[in-house]
Design an enzyme around this catalytic site. Structure first.
Site, PDB file in Angstrom:
ATOM      1  N   GLU A 254       0.885  -1.167   0.000  1.00 11.34           N
ATOM      2  CA  GLU A 254       0.000   0.000   0.000  1.00 11.34           C
ATOM      3  C   GLU A 254       0.923   1.217   0.000  1.00 11.34           C
ATOM      4  OE1 GLU A 254      -1.250   3.249   1.648  1.00 11.34           O
ATOM      5  OE2 GLU A 254      -1.829   2.014   3.372  1.00 11.34           O
ATOM      6  N   CYS A 293      -1.754   8.777   3.515  1.00 14.02           N
ATOM      7  CA  CYS A 293      -1.653   8.170   2.183  1.00 14.02           C
ATOM      8  C   CYS A 293      -2.920   8.396   1.380  1.00 14.02           C
ATOM      9  CB  CYS A 293      -1.365   6.678   2.308  1.00 14.02           C
ATOM     10  SG  CYS A 293      -2.588   5.770   3.282  1.00 14.02           S
TER      11      CYS A 293
END
Length: 845
Positions: A254, A293
């Protein structure tokens, strides 16, 4: 001081070779060092594998309840983590996302236990018939992998980043080794220390490496799973590690992504959607100081609204108070450290080669309650790129801080193209009141995004926002975002399990899966299946009922009762050209008649009908046809009990309705050749569990217990004497009978229902509870009777008065100081708990 690691069942400290400083983001002070040098990391991975058997052997229910218990434990201690989190530069709101968001992830994943069977492995999908006769079939099993989950985490969410992964692997039955980013490892270590101290997890379920290591992947094995959160460049390097390739180890990445938020063409200034858009972008730029993120990096707006968005965002950003995160006024804290701030500024400078800064200052920032020179503070930076198709840096360079760039689009096709130029993102959002615009954007942009939020005035009040990954939704994205998935409810758990196709006979696969398979052998029940408690019911346990003939009158009466006058049931002159040959029984009448055949009329462990699913009518039944039913336990599922009900589980029953004398009217087949099975369904019942914790309380039992005692009998806990205990029980009976009611209920009204509901469970009373009507300083009450024998006599006198009161007043309620108004039955529940508690206290059981 070097931050300790927890491996091989003990806290160990690496040596100071290559140690890295951890900094207070607000003051710039060194907090401590991180190092894993000298630690045997390979043995830590093996330790997790070896000890993982305990976790693997637990059922999903046990794992889920364990995780829920851990979530409650950590939530009670959350404030200590907030104090530590401030040193990462996070405000209270920022820390809430990380800390309580992490604990919330535990709660959410724990609740998924209700979707799994009460065993250590699961069955996926429906059975597959591999033969015409139904005697050879297949199923897919999901079993825990026999390795460890290695989690390499980023610095921005030291709590959530760990727990959102661990909650999933623990539910799957897999232990974890966590390697947090060194910048914020001190907060991760604090949480892990509390988890270890709790003793809730089996040893080996969680290990911590506090510091960077280059060898953690050197000894991973094929049964392990590796996850990584961080930069795309680092992720690609790890993904190509030779050991991962050699052992074919699953690797989930990720990575950073350039997430976009699109403003719909309809959302002009003055609309609710325009205001929502500005609020959402401002929030994503400033929460966690933009170190998310999922933060919005690209602001894609209609070209005629660029100026409006720029002005509105500038106004909102100017109201953002930057400073000490402990102060209430502060809305944005600091970046994690000066290195991160310098990196962010360097990335911004690259963007400014084509884009312009339209809000903020790279050199100066006004700071409230802190020193801007010592802390890692910076101003929010809003850029504007007027040529986003030509100048592609904005789609390639991420400044991981409070930074975002406005860019124009002309028509929805351009908006979609710009969003896709990020080459894969974790999340995108589209803010519009035009559902057609939302649909067009979502369908075309979904290929490049892991999640899309469609935001408008209707959803805004309950929306969790652009930047909030949720435990039950997948978190990840294609391309630049890493190409992996995390969380996602059941999907996330399955990532840590091995899928295996199993073939065999229905009888064999019933035993393997723990779910009865159609055409499997029946296990004839010795008594009616509804007479068994939950624990005693087994898949395959079965009953064949007696028969019933469906008459013409039955069908017409059912039609009149339900108002279902479909022609096949009521107008036999209209059957020509239909599939029906005679007056046809309603499908739901067949199921109702089947229930009448298999339902157990007596009161027993089956407490309620919980539902009906998977009904299939295989062929019609006509008047004068005779049926019988086969009732078979298909599957059992645990359930959470809330409110005033006894512990119970859900039993799924496979119902097969057979035609006792089948005739195939269509093909004129003989009775032996015709199809006998005419309908199948799965019904769900709520079945009580056995109560084995408490003995039956009656006078004979109590006298037998007291015969073992005398005035010198000592308690195993507490400071009551034997006579004090007996008089305490007498007092309770006099309250129950209504003789004593001159007191107030001590439990606050908002908690009363929840407290009263505990009477219905099978758990013992806590030893350290202080009854509100007793002295709260620990001193003993004045004795009311001259000796123990008299006290016992008065106790039974009071008990008989209590029983007589409710015999005369069966519908009455009397007040209890802890549980509020109680009925006759609830007093009996309290009696068995209360009497058992005190007889155990004096060793009389």
């Amino acid at each position: 001081m070097i931050l300790p690691s927890y491996i091989n069942g003990q806290w160990l400290t690496g040596d100071d070779r290559n140690a890295r400083n951890m900094y207070d983001a607000i003051t710039g002070d060194v907090i401590g060092l991180t190092s894993t040098e000298g630690l045997d990391i390979a043995s830590a991975l093996q330790y997790g594998r070896d000890n993982g058997k305990i976790l693997r052997d637990m059922t999903f229910q046990q794992r889920g309840n364990m995780i829920k218990k851990l979530a409650l434990y950590l939530t009670k201690r959350k404030e200590q983590f907030y104090e530590i989190s401030y040193r990462t530069g996070a405000t209270r709101v920022d820390s809430w996302i990380d800390i309580e968001g992490g604990f919330g992830n535990l709660f959410a994943n724990a609740s998924l236990r209700k979707l799994f069977p009460d065993q250590s492995y699961a069955v996926e999908g429906e059975p597959i018939d591999l033969s015409r006769g139904g005697r050879f079939m297949a199923h897919h099993l999901l079993v825990p992998k026999k390795g460890v989950a290695v989690h390499i985490n980023a610095f921005n969410f030291p709590v959530w980043g760990m727990l959102e992964k661990c909650a999933v692997n623990w539910m799957a039955g897999m232990p974890a080794v966590v390697l947090p980013a060194p910048q914020t490892a001190f907060l991760t270590e604090a949480v892990v220390r509390e988890i270890i101290n709790s003793g809730i997890l089996p040893e080996g379920s969680l290990q911590l490496l506090s510091g960077l290591t280059t060898s953690i992947l050197d000894t991973v094995q094929s049964q392990d799973v590796v996850t990584f959160t961080g930069s795309a460049a680092t992720g690609r390097k790890l993904k190509n590690h030779s050991q991962l390739l050699e052992e074919s180890v699953p690797f989930t990445m990720e990575a950073d992504s350039l997430n976009a938020c699109v403003l719909g063409e309809d959302a002009v200034p003055g609309t609710a959607e325009f205001d929502l858009f500005i609020k959402e972008v401002r929030k994503e730029m400033t929460v966690k100081c933009g170190q998310k993120c999922t933060a919005i990096r690209r602001i894609i707006v209609p070209e005629n609204l660029v100026e409006d968005v720029q002005i509105a965002l500038g106004k909102q950003l100017s109201r953002t108070v930057i400073g000490d995160p402990k102060l209430k006024e502060t809305r944005m804290g600091a970046l994690i450290n000066n290195d991160q701030r310098d990196t962010t500024i360097n990335q911004i400078k690259k963007l400014t080669e084509t884009a312009n800064i339209v809000y903020g200052d790279l050199e100066n920032v006004e700071v409230h309650g802190a020193d801007a020179q010592k802390g890692s503070f910076m101003s929010p930076i809003l850029l504007r790129e007027d040529n986003p198709f030509k100048n592609t840096a904005v789609h390639e360079i991420e400044a991981f801080g409070p930074v975002s760039t406005i860019m124009p689009y002309n028509g929805i096709e351009e908006a979609i193209e710009l969003a896709q130029m990020g080459k894969g993102s974790l999340v995108s959002s589209v803010v519009t009141g035009d559902d057609a615009f939302a649909k067009a954007y979502t369908v075309e942009a979904a290929s490049h995004h892991g999640r899309i939020l469609c935001l408008n005035a209707e959803s805004a009040k309950q929306s969790t926002g652009h930047g909030s990954p949720l435990p039950l939704l997948v978190h990840g994205g294609p391309g630049r975002a890493g190409g992996g998935e995390e969380m996602g409810g059941l999907r996330g758990i399955k990532h840590y399990m091995q899928r295996c196709a199993v073939q065999g006979s229905p009888t064999t696969l019933t035993e393997v899966t723990g779910i009865y398979q159609p055409n499997g052998a029946y296990k004839e029940a010795e008594k009616h299946p509804f007479a068994y408690h939950y624990e005693d019911i087994k898949p395959g346990m079965s009953l064949q009922t007696h028969k019933r003939t469906l008459t013409d009158t039955d069908i017409q009466n059912f039609a009149n009762l339900t108002w279902d006058h479909f022609y096949a049931h009521t107008d036999i002159t209209s059957l020509d050209g239909s599939i029906f040959k005679k007056r046809t029984a309603h499908g739901y009448f067949i199921i109702s008649a089947a229930a009448g055949l298999f339902v157990y009329p007596n009161k027993g462990p089956v407490s309620a009908n919980y539902g009906l699913e998977d009904i299939r009518f295989l062929r019609p039944l006509y008047h004068n046809d005779t049926i019988y039913v086969r009732l078979t336990c298909k599957e059992k599922r645990e359930r959470d009990v809330s409110g005033r009900e006894h512990p119970s589980g859900i039993v799924k029953w496979y119902v097969e309705v057979f035609d006792a004398e089948p005739v195939d009217y269509e093909n004129g087949k003989t009775d032996e050749e015709a199809q006998a099975l005419v309908a199948v369904a799965t019904i769900l019942t709520m079945v009580e569990k056995k109560q084995t914790t408490f003995p039956e309380i009656n006078e004979r039992f109590m006298r037998s217990a007291f015969a073992k005692a005398n005035s010198e009998t000592k308690p195993l806990w507490g400071n009551m004497t034997m006579q004090h205990m007996v008089e305490h029980l007498e007092h309770g009976y006099r309250i129950a009978s209504g003789e004593i009611q001159d007191f107030e209920v001590a439990t606050p009204e908002k908690y009363l229902e929840k407290v009263a509901a505990t009477l219905w469970n099978y758990e013992k009373m806590p030893r350290d509870f202080k009854m509100p009507l007793m002295k709260q300083d620990g001193s003993l009450e004045e004795l009311q009777h001259e000796d123990l024998a008299t006290a016992i006599a008065k106790l039974f006198e009071a008990r008989n008065e209590y029983l007589d009161y409710f015999k005369r007043n069966p519908k009455a309620t009397t007040k209890n100081a802890v549980f509020g108004p109680l009925s006759k039955y609830e007093w009996s529940l309290l009696e068995r708990k209360h009497v058992t508690h005190h007889l155990e206290q004096f060793g009389l059981l």
